[in-house]
Design a protein around this motif. Sequence first.
Motif, PDB file in Angstrom:
ATOM      1  N   PRO A 280       0.892  -1.054   0.107  1.00 44.01           N
ATOM      2  CA  PRO A 280      -0.035  -0.022   0.148  1.00 44.01           C
ATOM      3  C   PRO A 280       0.754   1.272  -0.100  1.00 44.01           C
ATOM      4  N   ARG A 281       0.189   2.433  -0.372  1.00 39.49           N
ATOM      5  CA  ARG A 281       0.950   3.511   0.029  1.00 39.49           C
ATOM      6  C   ARG A 281       0.920   4.299   1.224  1.00 39.49           C
ATOM      7  N   LEU A 282       2.061   4.608   1.814  1.00 36.07           N
ATOM      8  CA  LEU A 282       2.054   5.493   2.763  1.00 36.07           C
ATOM      9  C   LEU A 282       1.282   6.454   3.097  1.00 36.07           C
ATOM     10  N   PRO A 283       0.726   6.559   4.395  1.00 37.06           N
ATOM     11  CA  PRO A 283       0.961   6.029   5.744  1.00 37.06           C
ATOM     12  C   PRO A 283       0.722   4.746   6.093  1.00 37.06           C
ATOM     13  N   LEU A 284       0.011   4.082   5.173  1.00 36.63           N
ATOM     14  CA  LEU A 284      -0.242   2.386   5.322  1.00 36.63           C
ATOM     15  C   LEU A 284       0.882   1.752   5.386  1.00 36.63           C
ATOM     16  N   SER A 285       0.966   0.655   6.045  1.00 39.68           N
ATOM     17  CA  SER A 285       1.896  -0.355   6.089  1.00 39.68           C
ATOM     18  C   SER A 285       1.895  -1.522   5.522  1.00 39.68           C
ATOM     19  N   SER A 286       2.762  -2.149   5.037  1.00 37.88           N
ATOM     20  CA  SER A 286       2.587  -3.640   4.476  1.00 37.88           C
ATOM     21  C   SER A 286       2.283  -4.571   5.635  1.00 37.88           C
ATOM     22  N   VAL A 287       1.596  -5.736   5.311  1.00 35.99           N
ATOM     23  CA  VAL A 287       1.362  -6.673   6.489  1.00 35.99           C
ATOM     24  C   VAL A 287       2.475  -7.633   6.726  1.00 35.99           C
ATOM     25  N   SER A 288       2.265  -8.633   7.663  1.00 35.16           N
ATOM     26  CA  SER A 288       3.557  -9.339   8.062  1.00 35.16           C
ATOM     27  C   SER A 288       3.501 -10.508   7.243  1.00 35.16           C
ATOM     28  N   GLU A 289       4.277 -11.312   7.290  1.00 41.52           N
ATOM     29  CA  GLU A 289       4.655 -12.484   6.592  1.00 41.52           C
ATOM     30  C   GLU A 289       3.736 -13.472   7.464  1.00 41.52           C
ATOM     31  N   GLU A 290       3.526 -13.379   8.702  1.00 41.20           N
ATOM     32  CA  GLU A 290       2.707 -14.146   9.425  1.00 41.20           C
ATOM     33  C   GLU A 290       1.358 -14.143   9.123  1.00 41.20           C
ATOM     34  N   PHE A 291       0.599 -12.898   8.745  1.00 42.27           N
ATOM     35  CA  PHE A 291      -0.527 -12.795   8.252  1.00 42.27           C
ATOM     36  C   PHE A 291      -0.634 -13.487   7.111  1.00 42.27           C
ATOM     37  N   ILE A 292       0.045 -13.416   6.230  1.00 44.75           N
ATOM     38  CA  ILE A 292       0.049 -14.171   4.877  1.00 44.75           C
ATOM     39  C   ILE A 292      -0.024 -15.681   4.881  1.00 44.75           C
ATOM     40  N   ALA A 293       0.784 -16.126   5.887  1.00 43.83           N
ATOM     41  CA  ALA A 293       0.787 -17.579   6.160  1.00 43.83           C
ATOM     42  C   ALA A 293      -0.630 -17.925   6.581  1.00 43.83           C
ATOM     43  N   LYS A 294      -1.133 -17.239   7.601  1.00 49.74           N
ATOM     44  CA  LYS A 294      -2.214 -17.709   8.264  1.00 49.74           C
ATOM     45  C   LYS A 294      -3.397 -17.526   7.192  1.00 49.74           C
ATOM     46  N   VAL A 295      -3.614 -16.820   6.466  1.00 47.56           N
ATOM     47  CA  VAL A 295      -4.652 -16.373   5.611  1.00 47.56           C
ATOM     48  C   VAL A 295      -4.272 -17.858   4.507  1.00 47.56           C
ATOM     49  N   LYS A 296      -3.112 -17.884   4.071  1.00 41.53           N
ATOM     50  CA  LYS A 296      -2.886 -19.075   3.295  1.00 41.53           C
ATOM     51  C   LYS A 296      -3.711 -20.081   3.457  1.00 41.53           C
ATOM     52  N   ALA A 297      -3.279 -20.613   4.878  1.00 38.05           N
ATOM     53  CA  ALA A 297      -3.614 -22.049   5.402  1.00 38.05           C
ATOM     54  C   ALA A 297      -5.204 -21.819   5.598  1.00 38.05           C
ATOM     55  N   LYS A 298      -5.999 -20.776   5.859  1.00 38.92           N
ATOM     56  CA  LYS A 298      -7.320 -20.661   5.961  1.00 38.92           C
ATOM     57  C   LYS A 298      -7.912 -20.931   4.711  1.00 38.92           C
ATOM     58  N   TRP A 299      -7.363 -19.983   3.753  1.00 33.68           N
ATOM     59  CA  TRP A 299      -7.993 -20.259   2.330  1.00 33.68           C
ATOM     60  C   TRP A 299      -7.825 -21.641   1.701  1.00 33.68           C
ATOM     61  N   GLU A 300      -6.875 -22.364   1.907  1.00 35.00           N
ATOM     62  CA  GLU A 300      -6.536 -23.516   1.281  1.00 35.00           C
ATOM     63  C   GLU A 300      -7.662 -24.514   2.176  1.00 35.00           C
ATOM     64  N   SER A 301      -8.029 -24.458   3.443  1.00 35.27           N
ATOM     65  CA  SER A 301      -8.912 -25.161   4.104  1.00 35.27           C
ATOM     66  C   SER A 301     -10.406 -25.099   3.670  1.00 35.27           C
ATOM     67  N   MET A 302     -10.697 -24.225   3.005  1.00 38.39           N
ATOM     68  CA  MET A 302     -12.058 -23.565   2.674  1.00 38.39           C
ATOM     69  C   MET A 302     -12.246 -23.266   1.207  1.00 38.39           C
ATOM     70  N   LYS A 303     -11.412 -23.204   0.451  1.00 40.54           N
ATOM     71  CA  LYS A 303     -11.567 -22.522  -0.782  1.00 40.54           C
ATOM     72  C   LYS A 303     -12.480 -23.170  -1.740  1.00 40.54           C
ATOM     73  N   HIS A 304     -12.665 -24.579  -1.374  1.00 37.09           N
ATOM     74  CA  HIS A 304     -14.000 -25.018  -2.303  1.00 37.09           C
ATOM     75  C   HIS A 304     -15.050 -25.046  -1.356  1.00 37.09           C
ATOM     76  N   CYS A 305     -16.076 -24.361  -1.853  1.00 34.59           N
ATOM     77  CA  CYS A 305     -17.108 -23.940  -1.139  1.00 34.59           C
ATOM     78  C   CYS A 305     -18.131 -25.524  -1.204  1.00 34.59           C
ATOM     79  N   PRO A 306     -18.532 -25.958   0.162  1.00 29.40           N
ATOM     80  CA  PRO A 306     -19.235 -27.147   0.270  1.00 29.40           C
ATOM     81  C   PRO A 306     -20.903 -26.769   0.319  1.00 29.40           C
ATOM     82  N   CYS A 307     -21.225 -25.596  -0.287  1.00 26.43           N
ATOM     83  CA  CYS A 307     -22.363 -25.210  -0.031  1.00 26.43           C
ATOM     84  C   CYS A 307     -23.461 -26.020  -0.755  1.00 26.43           C
ATOM     85  N   SER A 308     -23.371 -26.341  -1.823  1.00 26.12           N
ATOM     86  CA  SER A 308     -24.345 -27.102  -2.824  1.00 26.12           C
ATOM     87  C   SER A 308     -24.281 -28.246  -2.559  1.00 26.12           C
TER      88      SER A 308
END
Length: 308
Positions: A280-308
């Motif tokens: 992002p452009r300052l004054p916003l700051s970039s996110v941490s690698e920890e955030f990206i790792a957590k989101v990646k794990a969550k996304w992989e666990s639920m990216k295929h929607c079991p809704c139908s």
Amino acid sequence: MAPQRKLRGLVAATITPMTQDGEINLSVIGQYVDYLIKEQGVKSVFVNGTTGEGLSLSIQERKQLAEEWVDKGKDKLDNVIVHVGALSLPESKELAKHAAEIGADGIAVIAPCFFKQVNKDALISFLREVAFQAPGIPFYYYHIPQLTGIKICAEELLDGIKDQIPTFHGIKFSDRDLLDFGRCVKKNDKGQFMLLYGVDEQLLSALTLGATGAVGSTYNYLGKANNSMLEAFASGDLSLAKKYQFHTQEFLSFVTAQGFSVAHTKAVMTLISGIPMGPPRLPLSSVSEEFIAKVKAKWESMKHCPCS
């Protein structure tokens, strides 16, 4: 005025790709357009808004981005709506005129957010001055009071606004106040306005009230699931629609718990789409690698929607 496609369904509030040096990166816009259409089923965009860091960009940068989206979206996208709001009235008018000249499908304006003691008449006067610079294309009011600090109800603005601004087509309603939104729907009994809801995790609630579409950042990467929700709702299957809403809410709730700003949105979009959105452009700051790792794990666990 040339015939316009109605702004319905999902509209992606676009992210502004940037290089690691903080410059806008126009080179990926074409890839971005194709991704939205092919992977998410989203064919309308809202450029240079909050998600796009519009007020952190120079006037020239905003023009360049608008031009690139219009050019790369030609014959592919249904609507390219350009946000032209600014703190300065002359700048907002300049951006509106430019958007019309390059062939944008509409413009939108946020309420000026520094001088906040603004009444309804003054706000409409500001909006009218901008809209008159683009008399041939639809005009939308971008209602987001939690950021602007302008607390005028959207429902109040609808009274007589078409007489003041003939090109007025509707509202991007980015507020959780469903009472105000419901009042807007009641005033839209003839369907003369597009009422576009802007709080993605509450979209189903807004649809039941009468929203005609939605504009949001998460449709960049959750467009497919939300389109399925729209289809289920349109067919009268509220139970299935709720499953899709709960599915997207689960992911957004997880991300929000880690902290969710434009910086987080850029990181999530980069992760899911593979298109580099940069920092992002300052004054916003970039996110941490920890955030990206957590989101990646969550996304992989639920990216295929079991809704139908």
